[in-house]
Design a protein around this motif. Structure first.
Motif, mmCIF file in Angstrom:
data_model
loop_
_atom_site.group_PDB
_atom_site.id
_atom_site.type_symbol
_atom_site.label_atom_id
_atom_site.label_comp_id
_atom_site.label_asym_id
_atom_site.label_seq_id
_atom_site.Cartn_x
_atom_site.Cartn_y
_atom_site.Cartn_z
ATOM 1 N N ALA A 356 11.986 -17.661 50.939
ATOM 2 C CA ALA A 356 11.018 -16.768 51.586
ATOM 3 C C ALA A 356 11.777 -15.677 52.323
ATOM 4 C CB ALA A 356 10.132 -17.545 52.538
ATOM 5 N N TYR A 357 11.264 -14.450 52.203
ATOM 6 C CA TYR A 357 11.882 -13.303 52.877
ATOM 7 C C TYR A 357 10.830 -12.649 53.776
ATOM 8 C CZ TYR A 357 13.608 -8.516 53.454
ATOM 9 O OH TYR A 357 13.983 -7.299 53.958
ATOM 10 N N PRO A 358 10.740 -13.053 55.091
ATOM 11 C CA PRO A 358 9.809 -12.379 56.023
ATOM 12 C C PRO A 358 10.418 -11.043 56.452
ATOM 13 C CG PRO A 358 10.993 -14.140 57.144
ATOM 14 C CD PRO A 358 11.453 -14.167 55.730
ATOM 15 N N TYR A 359 9.777 -9.965 56.075
ATOM 16 C CA TYR A 359 10.402 -8.657 56.299
ATOM 17 C C TYR A 359 9.716 -7.843 57.384
ATOM 18 C CZ TYR A 359 6.679 -7.444 52.967
ATOM 19 O OH TYR A 359 5.478 -7.316 52.325
ATOM 20 N N SER A 360 8.518 -8.244 57.841
ATOM 21 C CA SER A 360 7.859 -7.520 58.933
ATOM 22 C C SER A 360 6.837 -8.437 59.581
ATOM 23 C CB SER A 360 7.203 -6.223 58.443
ATOM 24 O OG SER A 360 6.151 -6.523 57.551
ATOM 25 N N GLN A 361 6.346 -8.006 60.719
ATOM 26 C CA GLN A 361 5.385 -8.815 61.474
ATOM 27 C C GLN A 361 4.201 -7.941 61.821
ATOM 28 O OE1 GLN A 361 6.813 -10.190 65.254
ATOM 29 N NE2 GLN A 361 5.308 -11.809 65.411
ATOM 30 N N GLU A 362 3.003 -8.416 61.513
ATOM 31 C CA GLU A 362 1.804 -7.644 61.808
ATOM 32 C C GLU A 362 1.221 -8.027 63.164
ATOM 33 O OE1 GLU A 362 -1.044 -7.818 58.706
ATOM 34 O OE2 GLU A 362 0.106 -6.524 57.368
ATOM 35 N N THR A 363 1.099 -9.318 63.406
ATOM 36 C CA THR A 363 0.597 -9.788 64.699
ATOM 37 C C THR A 363 1.565 -10.851 65.195
ATOM 38 O OG1 THR A 363 -0.759 -11.554 63.759
ATOM 39 C CG2 THR A 363 -1.774 -9.389 63.965
ATOM 40 N N TYR A 364 1.191 -11.478 66.303
ATOM 41 C CA TYR A 364 2.092 -12.464 66.914
ATOM 42 C C TYR A 364 2.434 -13.587 65.945
ATOM 43 C CZ TYR A 364 4.032 -15.649 70.373
ATOM 44 O OH TYR A 364 4.873 -16.481 71.053
ATOM 45 N N TYR A 365 1.482 -13.981 65.102
ATOM 46 C CA TYR A 365 1.703 -15.110 64.200
ATOM 47 C C TYR A 365 1.795 -14.705 62.727
ATOM 48 C CZ TYR A 365 0.784 -18.330 68.018
ATOM 49 O OH TYR A 365 0.851 -19.021 69.190
ATOM 50 N N VAL A 366 1.298 -13.549 62.364
ATOM 51 C CA VAL A 366 1.183 -13.183 60.956
ATOM 52 C C VAL A 366 2.385 -12.347 60.529
ATOM 53 C CG1 VAL A 366 -0.196 -11.951 59.251
ATOM 54 C CG2 VAL A 366 -1.320 -13.304 61.030
ATOM 55 N N TYR A 367 3.053 -12.812 59.462
ATOM 56 C CA TYR A 367 4.215 -12.130 58.912
ATOM 57 C C TYR A 367 3.903 -11.659 57.491
ATOM 58 C CZ TYR A 367 6.973 -14.165 62.708
ATOM 59 O OH TYR A 367 7.464 -14.497 63.936
ATOM 60 N N ASN A 368 4.506 -10.572 57.123
ATOM 61 C CA ASN A 368 4.492 -10.153 55.724
ATOM 62 C C ASN A 368 5.709 -10.784 55.065
ATOM 63 O OD1 ASN A 368 2.196 -8.435 55.883
ATOM 64 N ND2 ASN A 368 3.475 -6.909 56.915
ATOM 65 N N VAL A 369 5.475 -11.593 54.036
ATOM 66 C CA VAL A 369 6.519 -12.410 53.447
ATOM 67 C C VAL A 369 6.508 -12.259 51.930
ATOM 68 C CG1 VAL A 369 7.503 -14.730 53.281
ATOM 69 C CG2 VAL A 369 6.170 -14.086 55.304
ATOM 70 N N SER A 370 7.709 -12.114 51.368
ATOM 71 C CA SER A 370 7.875 -12.184 49.915
ATOM 72 C C SER A 370 8.482 -13.541 49.585
ATOM 73 C CB SER A 370 8.777 -11.049 49.420
ATOM 74 O OG SER A 370 8.978 -11.160 48.026
ATOM 75 N N TYR A 414 5.546 -14.275 44.778
ATOM 76 C CA TYR A 414 4.322 -13.674 45.287
ATOM 77 C C TYR A 414 4.572 -13.120 46.698
ATOM 78 C CZ TYR A 414 4.142 -18.329 47.445
ATOM 79 O OH TYR A 414 4.461 -19.468 48.118
ATOM 80 N N TYR A 415 3.625 -12.320 47.157
ATOM 81 C CA TYR A 415 3.616 -11.804 48.530
ATOM 82 C C TYR A 415 2.500 -12.525 49.279
ATOM 83 C CZ TYR A 415 6.641 -8.000 47.043
ATOM 84 O OH TYR A 415 7.682 -7.274 46.559
ATOM 85 N N THR A 416 2.714 -12.688 50.574
ATOM 86 C CA THR A 416 1.696 -13.390 51.353
ATOM 87 C C THR A 416 1.728 -12.917 52.799
ATOM 88 O OG1 THR A 416 0.867 -15.569 52.022
ATOM 89 C CG2 THR A 416 3.242 -15.290 51.938
ATOM 90 N N GLN A 417 0.622 -13.107 53.416
ATOM 91 C CA GLN A 417 0.552 -12.970 54.876
ATOM 92 C C GLN A 417 0.162 -14.332 55.403
ATOM 93 O OE1 GLN A 417 -2.331 -9.826 55.417
ATOM 94 N NE2 GLN A 417 -0.719 -8.326 55.752
ATOM 95 N N GLY A 418 1.036 -14.929 56.181
ATOM 96 C CA GLY A 418 0.753 -16.290 56.588
ATOM 97 C C GLY A 418 1.042 -16.534 58.062
ATOM 98 N N PRO A 419 0.420 -17.558 58.604
ATOM 99 C CA PRO A 419 0.627 -17.901 60.026
ATOM 100 C C PRO A 419 1.905 -18.713 60.238
ATOM 101 C CG PRO A 419 -0.940 -19.401 59.045
ATOM 102 C CD PRO A 419 -0.559 -18.434 57.967
ATOM 103 N N TRP A 420 2.988 -18.267 59.597
ATOM 104 C CA TRP A 420 4.246 -18.969 59.779
ATOM 105 C C TRP A 420 5.024 -18.325 60.917
ATOM 106 C CZ3 TRP A 420 3.104 -17.301 54.630
ATOM 107 C CH2 TRP A 420 2.585 -18.323 53.822
ATOM 108 N N ASN A 421 5.371 -19.119 61.886
ATOM 109 C CA ASN A 421 6.167 -18.607 63.005
ATOM 110 C C ASN A 421 7.614 -19.000 62.744
ATOM 111 O OD1 ASN A 421 7.416 -17.987 65.398
ATOM 112 N ND2 ASN A 421 5.775 -18.764 66.698
ATOM 113 N N TYR A 422 8.431 -18.014 62.466
ATOM 114 C CA TYR A 422 9.823 -18.289 62.165
ATOM 115 C C TYR A 422 10.697 -18.351 63.417
ATOM 116 C CZ TYR A 422 8.485 -17.491 57.365
ATOM 117 O OH TYR A 422 7.873 -17.582 56.149
ATOM 118 N N GLY A 423 10.045 -18.450 64.553
ATOM 119 C CA GLY A 423 10.791 -18.613 65.804
ATOM 120 C C GLY A 423 10.889 -17.305 66.559
ATOM 121 N N GLU A 424 10.645 -17.403 67.885
ATOM 122 C CA GLU A 424 10.717 -16.202 68.702
ATOM 123 C C GLU A 424 12.105 -15.570 68.632
ATOM 124 O OE1 GLU A 424 8.138 -14.658 70.526
ATOM 125 O OE2 GLU A 424 7.187 -15.937 69.036
#
Length: 451
Positions: A356-370, A414-424
């Motif tokens: 998984a490659y989280p490349y940006s963050q939209e909200t506190y919990y939601v990441y844009n991930v490839s 695939y691309y996804t937006q998910g509630p994955w928190n990869y750590g502050e």
């Protein structure tokens, strides 16, 4: 008539005879020299006392005694308050007896000499440093002095500080009894006084996980671990080197400033800054660490950092240790200037391998991930090898190739937006963070970086 004449003649004869007798047999009356001699024969004793006492002589305080014959005096010295008898001086000769019996046979002067008592005044402090004003003169504690008995001494505790501590007066202790910060004492004996201070210091402890780390503290080089101590709250600016090369395959890099804090009741290290930061120490003690990530060479000057997971490294290969369920997870940080990376995963008894490659963050919990993944649909791959390609711009992850010895594997991306928190602490690495996970054993991960 004749009897009158006879009477006059008889008186004349008597007067003439008396005059003749005194002329011939006159007594010798004392002259001036005889009078001086008579005066010197008088014996005189004078009794004196120095300041601080008096003398009792034969039961009285008579200061002068005289007689034409030798006489005896019994002298007793009576010291006054705060004084003690020291010695006698009898015509200038010292005599140390307390009660004196003297036979006075000639002119004598007796002096009683008294000595003023002095006592030791001791002042100690609960602090290793403190200032005390004694009769308006400042002295440093602990303090000792000889003070005359009966003297009045003014004492006052003074605030102060040195390079590492500040001292605020609380008060005196006299035989365990508290008093204020200012007092006046009348000295009647040895005295021991306690000075109580509120001692404050502010300490910044700087730790590190890497050996021999040097940082700049307000521009001055300091080797960690280090302790910075000031008397009052303070602020320092700390700058850490971004990269510490150990050898051709290993280095330390990406320094983070971390502080201890409680997360869900567990004492943890929390990242609050990177590279350089100003640290303010308000409390008595603050502990931070400069955490360096271990960097492993992928060839040339490219290094990657295993951030998360139970791993170790052999050369330029990351070895992941799965848990008891054969599940593994590794967070990897790519170097700042990367453009493309190739990640090869090899595992025994493989069930799946994903990147998984989280490349940006939209909200506190939601990441844009490839995400790219190879899953084993039926059976288990005794050997599973998957090669992923990750591109920074535009963000993408895809499966370049895969091999499964046994079972049936199926790739997907695939691309996804998910509630994955990869750590502050990993927020700062978005755009550089790779999350590798899967199921299997004997997992080996190799990363090749372009850019």
């Amino acid at each position: 008539m004749q009897w009158k004449i006879l009477l006059v003649a008889l008186v004349f004869v008597v007067v003439l005879a008396s005059a003749l007798f005194f002329f011939v047999f006159k007594p010798k009356l004392p002259g001036l020299a005889q009078l001086a001699q008579l005066k010197r024969s008088m014996i005189v004793a004078r009794i004196e006392a120095s300041q601080g006492g008096r003398v009792i002589v034969n039961g009285t305080e008579t200061a002068a005694w005289n007689s034409t014959r030798p006489f005896t005096l019994v002298l007793e010295a009576k010291p006054g308050e705060c004084h003690v008898f020291d010695h006698w001086l009898v015509n200038g000769t010292r005599i140390d007896e307390g009660r004196l019996n003297l036979t006075i046979a000639g002119n004598t002067t007796v002096s009683a000499v008294f000595r003023r008592l002095s006592y030791r005044l001791t002042a100690v402090s609960n602090a290793s440093w403190g200032l005390l004003a004694v009769n308006d003169s400042s002295v440093q504690l602990p303090f000792e002095a000889e003070v005359p008995c009966g003297a009045t001494v003014r004492l006052a505790l003074l605030p102060g500080s040195n390079e590492t501590h500040s001292f605020t007066p609380i008060g005196f202790l006299f035989n365990g009894t508290p008093a204020g910060t200012e007092t006046e004492i009348h000295v009647q004996g040895n005295m021991s006084i306690g000075a109580v201070y509120k001692v404050e210091t502010h300490v910044l402890l700087i730790e590190t996980n890497a050996p021999g780390v040097k940082v700049l503290v307000d521009g001055q080089e300091v080797t960690l671990p280090a302790q910075i101590q000031r008397a009052r709250p303070f602020t320092v600016t700390i700058q850490a080197l971004p990269f510490i090369k150990v050898n051709d395959t290993f280095a330390w890099g990406s320094p983070e400033f971390q502080a201890q804090d409680y997360i869900r009741g567990v004492l943890s290290w929390v990242t609050f800054a990177t590279g350089q930061t100003a640290i303010h120490v308000e409390e008595a003690e603050k502990t931070i660490r400069v955490y360096y990530h271990p960097l492993y060479s992928t060839g040339g000057e490219a290094y990657v950092t295993p951030l998360f997971g139970k791993t170790y490294v052999e050369g330029n290969t990351i070895i992941a240790e799965p848990d008891k369920y054969y599940v593994y997870g590794v967070d990897i940080v790519l170097p700042p200037n990367w453009t493309k990376a190739r990640v090869t995963i090899e595992a025994s008894n493989g069930l799946y391998a994903a990147l998984a490659y989280p490349y940006s963050q939209e909200t506190y919990y939601v990441y844009n991930v490839s995400v790219a993944r190879v899953s084993v649909q039926r059976g288990v791959c005794s050997t599973l090898t998957v090669v992923f390609e990750v591109v920074r711009n535009p963000p993408s992850v895809r499966v370049l190739s895969y091999y499964c010895n046994g079972g049936v594997a199926d790739p997907s991306q695939y691309y996804t937006q998910g509630p994955w928190n990869y750590g502050e602490g990993n927020k700062q690495y978005l755009g550089r963070l790779l999350v590798v996970h899967g199921g299997g054993s004997n997992v080996r991960i190799k990363v090749e970086v372009n850019g």
